[in-house]
Design a protein around this motif. Structure first.
Motif, PDB file in Angstrom:
ATOM      1  N   GLU A 104       0.132   5.424  -9.989  1.00 17.15           N
ATOM      2  CA  GLU A 104      -0.337   4.119  -9.554  1.00 17.15           C
ATOM      3  C   GLU A 104      -1.097   4.223  -8.237  1.00 17.15           C
ATOM      4  O   GLU A 104      -0.737   5.001  -7.356  1.00 17.15           O
ATOM      5  CB  GLU A 104       0.845   3.163  -9.362  1.00 17.15           C
ATOM      6  CG  GLU A 104       1.511   2.729 -10.640  1.00 17.15           C
ATOM      7  CD  GLU A 104       2.591   1.698 -10.397  1.00 17.15           C
ATOM      8  OE1 GLU A 104       2.900   1.431  -9.211  1.00 17.15           O
ATOM      9  OE2 GLU A 104       3.130   1.156 -11.376  1.00 17.15           O
ATOM     10  N   THR A 105      -2.122   3.398  -8.119  1.00 14.53           N
ATOM     11  CA  THR A 105      -2.816   3.236  -6.851  1.00 14.53           C
ATOM     12  C   THR A 105      -3.365   1.820  -6.808  1.00 14.53           C
ATOM     13  O   THR A 105      -3.221   1.047  -7.758  1.00 14.53           O
ATOM     14  CB  THR A 105      -3.931   4.281  -6.666  1.00 14.53           C
ATOM     15  OG1 THR A 105      -4.410   4.236  -5.317  1.00 14.53           O
ATOM     16  CG2 THR A 105      -5.091   4.035  -7.625  1.00 14.53           C
ATOM     17  N   THR A 106      -4.000   1.456  -5.716  1.00 11.50           N
ATOM     18  CA  THR A 106      -4.511   0.097  -5.555  1.00 11.50           C
ATOM     19  C   THR A 106      -5.764  -0.117  -6.389  1.00 11.50           C
ATOM     20  O   THR A 106      -6.672   0.712  -6.400  1.00 11.50           O
ATOM     21  CB  THR A 106      -4.826  -0.168  -4.074  1.00 11.50           C
ATOM     22  OG1 THR A 106      -3.649   0.094  -3.298  1.00 11.50           O
ATOM     23  CG2 THR A 106      -5.262  -1.609  -3.855  1.00 11.50           C
ATOM     24  N   ASP A 107      -5.828  -1.248  -7.072  1.00 15.37           N
ATOM     25  CA  ASP A 107      -7.014  -1.670  -7.810  1.00 15.37           C
ATOM     26  C   ASP A 107      -7.810  -2.602  -6.895  1.00 15.37           C
ATOM     27  O   ASP A 107      -7.408  -3.743  -6.657  1.00 15.37           O
ATOM     28  CB  ASP A 107      -6.592  -2.396  -9.092  1.00 15.37           C
ATOM     29  CG  ASP A 107      -7.772  -2.800  -9.969  1.00 15.37           C
ATOM     30  OD1 ASP A 107      -8.863  -3.072  -9.424  1.00 15.37           O
ATOM     31  OD2 ASP A 107      -7.589  -2.861 -11.201  1.00 15.37           O
ATOM     32  N   GLU A 108      -8.924  -2.114  -6.364  1.00 15.96           N
ATOM     33  CA  GLU A 108      -9.660  -2.893  -5.367  1.00 15.96           C
ATOM     34  C   GLU A 108     -10.185  -4.204  -5.937  1.00 15.96           C
ATOM     35  O   GLU A 108     -10.144  -5.236  -5.252  1.00 15.96           O
ATOM     36  CB  GLU A 108     -10.809  -2.068  -4.793  1.00 15.96           C
ATOM     37  CG  GLU A 108     -11.541  -2.783  -3.671  1.00 15.96           C
ATOM     38  CD  GLU A 108     -12.423  -1.874  -2.843  1.00 15.96           C
ATOM     39  OE1 GLU A 108     -13.060  -2.385  -1.897  1.00 15.96           O
ATOM     40  OE2 GLU A 108     -12.473  -0.664  -3.126  1.00 15.96           O
ATOM     41  N   ASP A 109     -10.670  -4.177  -7.169  1.00 14.91           N
ATOM     42  CA  ASP A 109     -11.194  -5.418  -7.760  1.00 14.91           C
ATOM     43  C   ASP A 109     -10.089  -6.461  -7.913  1.00 14.91           C
ATOM     44  O   ASP A 109     -10.285  -7.642  -7.608  1.00 14.91           O
ATOM     45  CB  ASP A 109     -11.837  -5.124  -9.119  1.00 14.91           C
ATOM     46  CG  ASP A 109     -13.135  -4.360  -8.998  1.00 14.91           C
ATOM     47  OD1 ASP A 109     -13.745  -4.375  -7.898  1.00 14.91           O
ATOM     48  OD2 ASP A 109     -13.553  -3.739  -9.993  1.00 14.91           O
ATOM     49  N   VAL A 139       0.852  -1.189   0.000  1.00 15.74           N
ATOM     50  CA  VAL A 139       0.000   0.000   0.000  1.00 15.74           C
ATOM     51  C   VAL A 139       0.884   1.233   0.000  1.00 15.74           C
ATOM     52  O   VAL A 139       1.830   1.332   0.785  1.00 15.74           O
ATOM     53  CB  VAL A 139      -0.913   0.009   1.236  1.00 15.74           C
ATOM     54  CG1 VAL A 139      -1.663   1.327   1.345  1.00 15.74           C
ATOM     55  CG2 VAL A 139      -1.892  -1.156   1.191  1.00 15.74           C
ATOM     56  N   GLN A 140       0.547   2.199  -0.887  1.00 11.16           N
ATOM     57  CA  GLN A 140       1.372   3.398  -0.984  1.00 11.16           C
ATOM     58  C   GLN A 140       0.586   4.697  -0.869  1.00 11.16           C
ATOM     59  O   GLN A 140       1.168   5.783  -0.993  1.00 11.16           O
ATOM     60  CB  GLN A 140       2.158   3.394  -2.291  1.00 11.16           C
ATOM     61  CG  GLN A 140       1.286   3.438  -3.541  1.00 11.16           C
ATOM     62  CD  GLN A 140       2.088   3.449  -4.828  1.00 11.16           C
ATOM     63  OE1 GLN A 140       3.240   3.887  -4.860  1.00 11.16           O
ATOM     64  NE2 GLN A 140       1.502   2.955  -5.903  1.00 11.16           N
ATOM     65  N   ASP A 141      -0.730   4.622  -0.635  1.00 10.94           N
ATOM     66  CA  ASP A 141      -1.503   5.861  -0.501  1.00 10.94           C
ATOM     67  C   ASP A 141      -2.756   5.621   0.332  1.00 10.94           C
ATOM     68  O   ASP A 141      -3.048   4.486   0.736  1.00 10.94           O
ATOM     69  CB  ASP A 141      -1.867   6.432  -1.882  1.00 10.94           C
ATOM     70  CG  ASP A 141      -2.674   5.466  -2.749  1.00 10.94           C
ATOM     71  OD1 ASP A 141      -3.272   4.508  -2.215  1.00 10.94           O
ATOM     72  OD2 ASP A 141      -2.717   5.677  -3.976  1.00 10.94           O
ATOM     73  N   GLU A 163       2.071  -4.075   3.638  1.00  5.02           N
ATOM     74  CA  GLU A 163       3.409  -3.494   3.599  1.00  5.02           C
ATOM     75  C   GLU A 163       3.246  -2.048   3.162  1.00  5.02           C
ATOM     76  O   GLU A 163       2.838  -1.767   2.034  1.00  5.02           O
ATOM     77  CB  GLU A 163       4.326  -4.233   2.638  1.00  5.02           C
ATOM     78  CG  GLU A 163       5.717  -3.610   2.576  1.00  5.02           C
ATOM     79  CD  GLU A 163       6.604  -4.204   1.507  1.00  5.02           C
ATOM     80  OE1 GLU A 163       7.254  -3.419   0.780  1.00  5.02           O
ATOM     81  OE2 GLU A 163       6.641  -5.445   1.386  1.00  5.02           O
ATOM     82  N   LEU A 164       3.519  -1.144   4.048  1.00  2.00           N
ATOM     83  CA  LEU A 164       3.366   0.273   3.778  1.00  2.00           C
ATOM     84  C   LEU A 164       4.641   0.811   3.146  1.00  2.00           C
ATOM     85  O   LEU A 164       5.748   0.552   3.638  1.00  2.00           O
ATOM     86  CB  LEU A 164       3.085   1.010   5.092  1.00  2.00           C
ATOM     87  CG  LEU A 164       2.403   2.366   4.980  1.00  2.00           C
ATOM     88  CD1 LEU A 164       0.960   2.181   4.537  1.00  2.00           C
ATOM     89  CD2 LEU A 164       2.450   3.100   6.312  1.00  2.00           C
ATOM     90  N   CYS A 165       4.489   1.556   2.052  1.00  2.00           N
ATOM     91  CA  CYS A 165       5.658   2.069   1.357  1.00  2.00           C
ATOM     92  C   CYS A 165       5.289   3.333   0.607  1.00  2.00           C
ATOM     93  O   CYS A 165       4.156   3.806   0.642  1.00  2.00           O
ATOM     94  CB  CYS A 165       6.212   1.023   0.394  1.00  2.00           C
ATOM     95  SG  CYS A 165       5.041   0.564  -0.902  1.00  2.00           S
ATOM     96  N   SER A 166       6.250   3.869  -0.095  1.00  2.00           N
ATOM     97  CA  SER A 166       6.055   4.988  -1.000  1.00  2.00           C
ATOM     98  C   SER A 166       6.740   4.637  -2.307  1.00  2.00           C
ATOM     99  O   SER A 166       7.637   3.799  -2.335  1.00  2.00           O
ATOM    100  CB  SER A 166       6.667   6.253  -0.384  1.00  2.00           C
ATOM    101  OG  SER A 166       6.484   7.372  -1.208  1.00  2.00           O
TER     102      SER A 166
END
Length: 236
Positions: free
Chosen positions: A219-224, A3-5, A21-24
């Motif tokens: 980029e961000t997370t694709d929930e599906d 996860v980055q945001d 895992e939290l990152c940037s």
């Protein structure tokens, strides 16, 4: 799940993943996130255990003394902020950087330490695994040396066998829903994925060599995608 945001945090909480895992800056392989982001993650309702990537810069994993000092300091800070564990890696002359890892384990004070995909650059994975066990590392994140873990399943299974329960082998690198069942059958303890999508977010001026004006997006997370991967993992 990487996860980055803030959107990724919300997705992780909604889906009930086992760990984040939290990152940037995932497009650069991930670097240490801000302390404010760590605090936001830890403080999000329904958030699973937060493990923080501690990587001071992009590029390789042979760190100068000043960078090692920063890594150890960041480990202390993120754990003080409430993180459940840290994700680090260091390699020197093709071998695990035992001095770095030992200092991180000591600074973690019993919190979980994961050795990230720097492991995939180690010349002798078996010897590297044994060394990480001796150092007290909890798990290894690996693609078994391939760009995509699904292309190295026999090597991944060999690592699981070599670990023999002494630490966890977590598979990562190019994980998609369609390959999860094959990955799980190797016996890995966990599967790591970022489940990314690109969202349009152009900028009218150049912000750097990797951020030209009018870039294609971020980029961000694709929930599906994340939900499909999670379903496949749990079905396995």
């Amino acid at each position: 799940m990487a996860v980055q945001d803030a959107h990724g945090l919300a997705v992780a909480a909604r889906l009930g993943v086992d760990r984040i895992e939290l990152c940037s800056a995932l497009p650069l392989g991930g670097i240490t996130p801000s302390l404010g982001f760590v605090e936001a993650a830890v403080g999000t309702a329904g958030m699973p255990p937060v493990h923080v990537l501690v990587r001071p810069r992009p590029g390789g994993f042979d760190y100068a003394p000043g960078e090692v000092t920063t890594i150890v300091s960041d480990v202390r800070h993120v754990l003080s902020a409430g993180a459940a564990g840290v994700v680090v890696g260091g390699v020197r002359d093709g071998r695990v950087d035992a001095e770095l890892v030992g200092r991180v384990v000591a600074a973690a004070g019993g919190a979980e330490v994961t050795f990230h995909r720097a492991f995939d650059t180690v010349a002798d994975p078996g010897a590297g695994l044994d060394e990480l066990v001796a150092l007290g590392v909890r798990r290894i994140l690996t693609s078994a040396g391939a760009a995509n873990v699904a292309d190295a399943l026999p090597a991944l299974e060999a690592l699981v066998d070599a670990a023999a329960g002494r630490l966890e082998i977590m598979a990562g690198g190019g994980v998609r829903p369609g390959v999860v069942d094959k990955i799980v059958r190797t016996g890995v303890a966990a599967v790591h994925a970022s489940a990314k999508q690109i969202v349009p977010d152009p900028v009218s001026v150049s912000l750097g060599t990797a951020a030209p004006a009018g870039g294609s997006g971020r980029e961000t997370t694709d929930e599906d995608e994340a939900a499909r991967i999670l379903t496949a993992v749990r079905a396995g």
